[in-house]
Design a protein around this motif. Structure first.
Motif, PDB file in Angstrom:
ATOM      1  N   ASN A  62      -6.047  15.760  -4.854  1.00  0.00           N
ATOM      2  CA  ASN A  62      -5.342  16.160  -3.737  1.00  0.00           C
ATOM      3  C   ASN A  62      -7.092  15.767  -2.700  1.00  0.00           C
ATOM      4  OD1 ASN A  62      -6.174  18.530  -1.412  1.00  0.00           O
ATOM      5  ND2 ASN A  62      -3.369  17.820  -1.936  1.00  0.00           N
ATOM      6  N   ASN A  63      -6.109  15.172  -1.999  1.00  0.00           N
ATOM      7  CA  ASN A  63      -6.705  14.626  -1.001  1.00  0.00           C
ATOM      8  C   ASN A  63      -6.671  15.394   0.525  1.00  0.00           C
ATOM      9  OD1 ASN A  63      -8.601  13.092   1.334  1.00  0.00           O
ATOM     10  ND2 ASN A  63      -7.023  11.922   1.599  1.00  0.00           N
ATOM     11  N   PRO A  64      -7.178  16.329   0.901  1.00  0.00           N
ATOM     12  CA  PRO A  64      -8.716  16.108   0.882  1.00  0.00           C
ATOM     13  C   PRO A  64      -9.626  17.392   0.522  1.00  0.00           C
ATOM     14  CG  PRO A  64      -8.328  17.901   2.789  1.00  0.00           C
ATOM     15  CD  PRO A  64      -6.998  17.104   2.061  1.00  0.00           C
ATOM     16  N   GLY A 112       0.611  -1.578   0.251  1.00  0.00           N
ATOM     17  CA  GLY A 112      -0.085   0.154  -0.232  1.00  0.00           C
ATOM     18  C   GLY A 112       1.316   0.690   0.114  1.00  0.00           C
ATOM     19  N   SER A 113       0.277   2.138  -0.515  1.00  0.00           N
ATOM     20  CA  SER A 113       1.648   3.526  -0.923  1.00  0.00           C
ATOM     21  C   SER A 113       1.700   4.542   0.598  1.00  0.00           C
ATOM     22  CB  SER A 113       0.699   4.269  -1.938  1.00  0.00           C
ATOM     23  OG  SER A 113      -0.455   4.919  -1.870  1.00  0.00           O
ATOM     24  N   LYS A 114       0.900   4.121   1.448  1.00  0.00           N
ATOM     25  CA  LYS A 114       0.833   4.383   2.731  1.00  0.00           C
ATOM     26  C   LYS A 114       2.262   3.997   3.319  1.00  0.00           C
ATOM     27  CE  LYS A 114      -1.528   5.608   7.258  1.00  0.00           C
ATOM     28  NZ  LYS A 114      -2.761   4.717   8.399  1.00  0.00           N
ATOM     29  N   GLU A 115       2.275   2.943   3.396  1.00  0.00           N
ATOM     30  CA  GLU A 115       3.660   2.581   3.596  1.00  0.00           C
ATOM     31  C   GLU A 115       4.386   3.079   3.606  1.00  0.00           C
ATOM     32  OE1 GLU A 115       6.876   0.459   3.510  1.00  0.00           O
ATOM     33  OE2 GLU A 115       5.120  -0.290   2.228  1.00  0.00           O
ATOM     34  N   TRP A 146      -6.213  -5.598  -0.343  1.00  0.00           N
ATOM     35  CA  TRP A 146      -5.209  -5.972  -0.920  1.00  0.00           C
ATOM     36  C   TRP A 146      -3.811  -4.966  -0.013  1.00  0.00           C
ATOM     37  CZ3 TRP A 146      -8.203 -10.199  -0.986  1.00  0.00           C
ATOM     38  CH2 TRP A 146      -9.308 -10.225  -1.274  1.00  0.00           C
ATOM     39  N   ARG A 147      -3.637  -4.178   0.165  1.00  0.00           N
ATOM     40  CA  ARG A 147      -2.624  -3.875  -0.088  1.00  0.00           C
ATOM     41  C   ARG A 147      -1.875  -3.862  -0.813  1.00  0.00           C
ATOM     42  NH1 ARG A 147      -3.422  -0.213   1.478  1.00  0.00           N
ATOM     43  NH2 ARG A 147      -2.179   0.552   2.715  1.00  0.00           N
ATOM     44  N   ILE A 148      -1.831  -3.098  -1.926  1.00  0.00           N
ATOM     45  CA  ILE A 148      -0.898  -3.057  -2.622  1.00  0.00           C
ATOM     46  C   ILE A 148      -0.092  -1.810  -3.706  1.00  0.00           C
ATOM     47  CG2 ILE A 148      -2.130  -3.926  -4.763  1.00  0.00           C
ATOM     48  CD1 ILE A 148       1.145  -5.512  -5.387  1.00  0.00           C
ATOM     49  N   HIS A 152       2.095   5.620  -5.558  1.00  0.00           N
ATOM     50  CA  HIS A 152       0.714   5.343  -6.112  1.00  0.00           C
ATOM     51  C   HIS A 152       0.027   4.259  -5.880  1.00  0.00           C
ATOM     52  CE1 HIS A 152      -2.712   5.116 -10.060  1.00  0.00           C
ATOM     53  NE2 HIS A 152      -1.442   6.660 -10.665  1.00  0.00           N
ATOM     54  N   SER A 153      -0.818   3.812  -6.492  1.00  0.00           N
ATOM     55  CA  SER A 153      -0.901   3.036  -5.591  1.00  0.00           C
ATOM     56  C   SER A 153      -2.402   2.215  -6.475  1.00  0.00           C
ATOM     57  CB  SER A 153      -1.846   3.575  -4.486  1.00  0.00           C
ATOM     58  OG  SER A 153      -2.807   2.097  -3.344  1.00  0.00           O
ATOM     59  N   LEU A 154      -2.913   0.561  -6.044  1.00  0.00           N
ATOM     60  CA  LEU A 154      -3.543  -0.080  -6.429  1.00  0.00           C
ATOM     61  C   LEU A 154      -4.668   0.091  -6.309  1.00  0.00           C
ATOM     62  CD1 LEU A 154      -1.468  -1.233  -8.003  1.00  0.00           C
ATOM     63  CD2 LEU A 154      -2.998  -3.262  -8.807  1.00  0.00           C
ATOM     64  N   SER A 155      -4.871   0.828  -5.094  1.00  0.00           N
ATOM     65  CA  SER A 155      -5.872   0.995  -4.195  1.00  0.00           C
ATOM     66  C   SER A 155      -7.063   1.285  -4.621  1.00  0.00           C
ATOM     67  CB  SER A 155      -5.663   1.991  -2.954  1.00  0.00           C
ATOM     68  OG  SER A 155      -4.828   1.012  -2.372  1.00  0.00           O
ATOM     69  N   LYS A 156      -6.916   2.756  -4.727  1.00  0.00           N
ATOM     70  CA  LYS A 156      -8.207   3.933  -5.714  1.00  0.00           C
ATOM     71  C   LYS A 156      -8.316   3.383  -6.511  1.00  0.00           C
ATOM     72  CE  LYS A 156      -7.388   5.676  -1.372  1.00  0.00           C
ATOM     73  NZ  LYS A 156      -7.899   5.619   0.367  1.00  0.00           N
ATOM     74  N   THR A 157      -8.002   2.580  -7.844  1.00  0.00           N
ATOM     75  CA  THR A 157      -7.909   2.924  -9.292  1.00  0.00           C
ATOM     76  C   THR A 157      -8.982   1.540  -9.313  1.00  0.00           C
ATOM     77  OG1 THR A 157      -5.471   3.749  -9.072  1.00  0.00           O
ATOM     78  CG2 THR A 157      -6.630   2.700 -11.413  1.00  0.00           C
ATOM     79  N   HIS A 207       5.729  12.813  -4.502  1.00  0.00           N
ATOM     80  CA  HIS A 207       4.602  13.614  -4.865  1.00  0.00           C
ATOM     81  C   HIS A 207       3.210  12.628  -4.971  1.00  0.00           C
ATOM     82  CE1 HIS A 207       1.054  13.889  -8.092  1.00  0.00           C
ATOM     83  NE2 HIS A 207       0.854  15.113  -7.361  1.00  0.00           N
ATOM     84  N   ASP A 208       2.021  12.628  -4.064  1.00  0.00           N
ATOM     85  CA  ASP A 208       1.455  10.885  -3.917  1.00  0.00           C
ATOM     86  C   ASP A 208       0.305  11.059  -4.831  1.00  0.00           C
ATOM     87  OD1 ASP A 208      -0.491   9.950  -2.845  1.00  0.00           O
ATOM     88  OD2 ASP A 208      -0.304  10.393  -1.201  1.00  0.00           O
ATOM     89  N   ALA A 209       0.505  10.609  -5.938  1.00  0.00           N
ATOM     90  CA  ALA A 209      -0.612  10.068  -7.030  1.00  0.00           C
ATOM     91  C   ALA A 209      -1.866   9.906  -6.732  1.00  0.00           C
ATOM     92  CB  ALA A 209       0.419  10.309  -8.278  1.00  0.00           C
ATOM     93  N   ALA A 210      -2.055   9.360  -5.689  1.00  0.00           N
ATOM     94  CA  ALA A 210      -3.143   8.022  -5.817  1.00  0.00           C
ATOM     95  C   ALA A 210      -4.676   7.928  -6.310  1.00  0.00           C
ATOM     96  CB  ALA A 210      -3.125   8.039  -3.650  1.00  0.00           C
ATOM     97  N   TYR A 211      -4.590   9.112  -6.828  1.00  0.00           N
ATOM     98  CA  TYR A 211      -6.079   9.469  -7.283  1.00  0.00           C
ATOM     99  C   TYR A 211      -5.916   9.771  -8.503  1.00  0.00           C
ATOM    100  CZ  TYR A 211      -7.127   9.385  -2.082  1.00  0.00           C
ATOM    101  OH  TYR A 211      -7.616   9.166  -0.970  1.00  0.00           O
ATOM    102  N   THR A 212      -4.597   9.896  -9.203  1.00  0.00           N
ATOM    103  CA  THR A 212      -4.716  10.141 -11.083  1.00  0.00           C
ATOM    104  C   THR A 212      -6.547   9.403 -11.660  1.00  0.00           C
ATOM    105  OG1 THR A 212      -3.269   8.562 -11.374  1.00  0.00           O
ATOM    106  CG2 THR A 212      -2.427  10.805 -10.469  1.00  0.00           C
TER     107      THR A 212
HETATM  108  C1  LIG Z   1      -3.446  10.898  -0.357  1.00  0.00           C
HETATM  109  C2  LIG Z   1      -4.074   9.674  -0.723  1.00  0.00           C
HETATM  110  N1  LIG Z   1      -2.588   8.822  -0.202  1.00  0.00           N
HETATM  111  C3  LIG Z   1      -2.040   8.120  -0.163  1.00  0.00           C
HETATM  112  C4  LIG Z   1      -3.328   6.744   0.281  1.00  0.00           C
HETATM  113  C5  LIG Z   1      -2.770   5.688   1.106  1.00  0.00           C
HETATM  114  O1  LIG Z   1      -3.673   4.834  -0.155  1.00  0.00           O
HETATM  115  P1  LIG Z   1      -3.130   2.957  -0.174  1.00  0.00           P
HETATM  116  O2  LIG Z   1      -4.030   2.473   0.104  1.00  0.00           O
HETATM  117  O3  LIG Z   1      -2.475   3.011  -1.152  1.00  0.00           O
HETATM  118  O4  LIG Z   1      -1.831   2.890   1.052  1.00  0.00           O
HETATM  119  C6  LIG Z   1      -4.388   7.253   0.949  1.00  0.00           C
HETATM  120  C7  LIG Z   1      -5.631   7.013   1.335  1.00  0.00           C
HETATM  121  O5  LIG Z   1      -6.820   7.179   1.503  1.00  0.00           O
HETATM  122  C8  LIG Z   1      -4.273   8.930   0.198  1.00  0.00           C
HETATM  123  O6  LIG Z   1      -6.164   9.319   0.030  1.00  0.00           O
END
Ligand SMILES: Cc1ncc(COP(=O)(O)O)c(C=O)c1O
Length: 394
Positions: free
Chosen positions: A175-177, A100-103, A245-247, A234-239, A203-208
């Motif tokens: 951007n979150n939030p 997961g990208s958070k890690e 699954w945490r990746i 980046h992340s597979l979480s939101k895409t 750069h955190d691109a989790a939401y592209t």
């Molecule tokens: C801006 C941002 N980056 C990263 C993450 C973490 O995502 P991941 O599930 O890949 O750890 C989140 C999760 O809410 C997020 O909002």
């Protein structure tokens, strides 16, 4: 037993607190509709689960994985970046899968922050940016994201001595939030500022991929020389709706990737391999699920925007992310308005202050709620507004 002092500066994670409050109210029998957490409610697409199930039956996937991830996964990530953004990455040196990208976002501070060093963080922003910095013994310095500046940081307002002392700069678009987006010219400006002050950019691109009306957000990696100065998470979480699954992945500067790998290989043992195979299937398989998810989210966005306008909660229509960042009415703080919504309407949202002091005056709605519950939430908001509310001290 003595808890280490570094934890004194670490507040409980925002959502742990919110989830606990919601659970308490539900335990008392209250029907709470939660717009609080950004966790897709729609299931992971079936073809991705199929890859995982198939891989789970293969005993070669039952053993410890490598921290660096399967070579085939790194290759699939590089291919995806090339297809989606036209960015060429070396899969062995410029790509690192994450639990997961958070890690990775949390751990990278350990690579660049010495005690007392500064990391520039967006405010409001995703909490692990400042918290990773604090755990590494550093000091987060807030870059305010003001609505008047389209929720982009103003690099010129950062004092020279702070910028020179900083080691890392965090950016996050979409951007979150706030739901704000940034274009390549902004990333060019950020890179110029980073070069001037010898900063590493994260750069955190989790939401592209969570976007509406054909909007296609850029990657920081698209600007020239990006791999000289930064990495992108980046992340597979939101895409692909794979939060459980945490990746995720980090891509970019080979030295930064190597440093992050060094920390991780000492702390974790990689991502379960069946999940890595699911990720390969997601990245290489049909991408139709992304548009299908986004169409559903867009309908929800439009419905929620309509009721927010009706009840007088001002918010910009987001082009990306599944968040709506709404201003609280005059006379309220983000916390007491959140409480009011919870107590009087049974609606849970996230108070903006949880994302930093610049988040004061806002609340965040997440669209990751089933259509039924969204409809119920909307009618609750309407009838709650019709009952009229009384002002409290801000
Ligand atoms: C801006 C941002 N980056 C990263 C993450 C973490 O995502 P991941 O599930 O890949 O750890 C989140 C999760 O809410 C997020 O909002």
């Amino acid at each position: 037993m003595q808890i280490a002092k570094r934890l004194d500066r670490l507040p409980p994670y925002l959502f742990v607190d919110i989830n606990q409050k919601i659970a308490e109210l539900r335990a008392k029998g209250e029907d709470i509709i939660s717009f609080a957490i950004g966790d897709p409610d729609l299931p992971t697409p079936a073809h991705i689960i199929e890859y995982m199930c198939h891989a789970a039956h293969d005993p070669t996937n039952h053993r410890y994985p490598e921290t660096a991830g399967l070579p085939e996964l790194r290759q699939a990530i590089a291919e995806w970046y090339e297809k989606r953004f036209g960015v060429i990455l070396n899969p062995d040196k410029e790509v690192l899968p994450l639990v997961g990208s958070k890690e990775g976002i949390g751990h990278i501070a350990l690579c660049f922050i010495e005690p007392g060093d500064i990391a520039l963080v967006p405010d409001p922003g995703y909490p692990p940016f400042p918290m990773g910095t604090i755990l590494a013994g550093g000091e987060p310095y807030s870059m305010p994201l003001k609505e008047g500046n389209d929720f982009l940081p103003d690099f010129e307002s950062i004092p020279e001595e702070i910028a020179d002392k900083a080691r890392l700069m965090w950016l996050n678009y979409p951007n979150n939030p706030t739901g704000a987006v940034a274009e390549l010219d902004f990333f060019e400006k950020a890179a110029h500022f980073a070069r001037q002050h010898n900063l590493a950019v994260c750069h955190d691109a989790a939401y592209t991929e969570v976007t509406f009306e054909d909007y296609r957000p850029p990657s920081f990696m698209q600007i020239s020389g990006a791999t000289d100065i930064g990495v992108e998470f980046h992340s597979l979480s939101k895409t692909y709706h794979m939060t459980g699954w945490r990746i995720g992945m980090a891509v970019g500067n080979a030295g930064m990737i190597e440093a992050l790998f060094r920390v991780k290989s000492n702390l974790d043992s990689g991502i379960p391999q069946a999940i890595q195979h699911a990720a390969i299937g997601a990245l290489r398989g049909s991408q139709n699920c992304i548009a299908e998810h986004n169409a559903i989210l867009q309908q929800r966005r439009d419905k929620l925007m309509r009721v927010l306008n009706e009840v007088g909660l001002k918010a910009r229509v987001p082009k990306a992310t599944f968040y709506i960042w709404a201003e609280v009415p005059q006379g309220y703080s983000s916390v007491n308005f959140t409480k009011k919504l919870l107590d009087e309407a049974g609606i849970a949202v996230t108070p903006g202050i949880g994302y930093g002091k610049e988040g004061e005056g806002y609340i965040r709605f997440s669209l990751t709620i089933s259509d039924d519950r969204l409809e119920q939430g909307i009618s609750r908001l309407s009838s709650w507004h019709a009952r009229k509310y009384h002002c409290e001290e801000r």
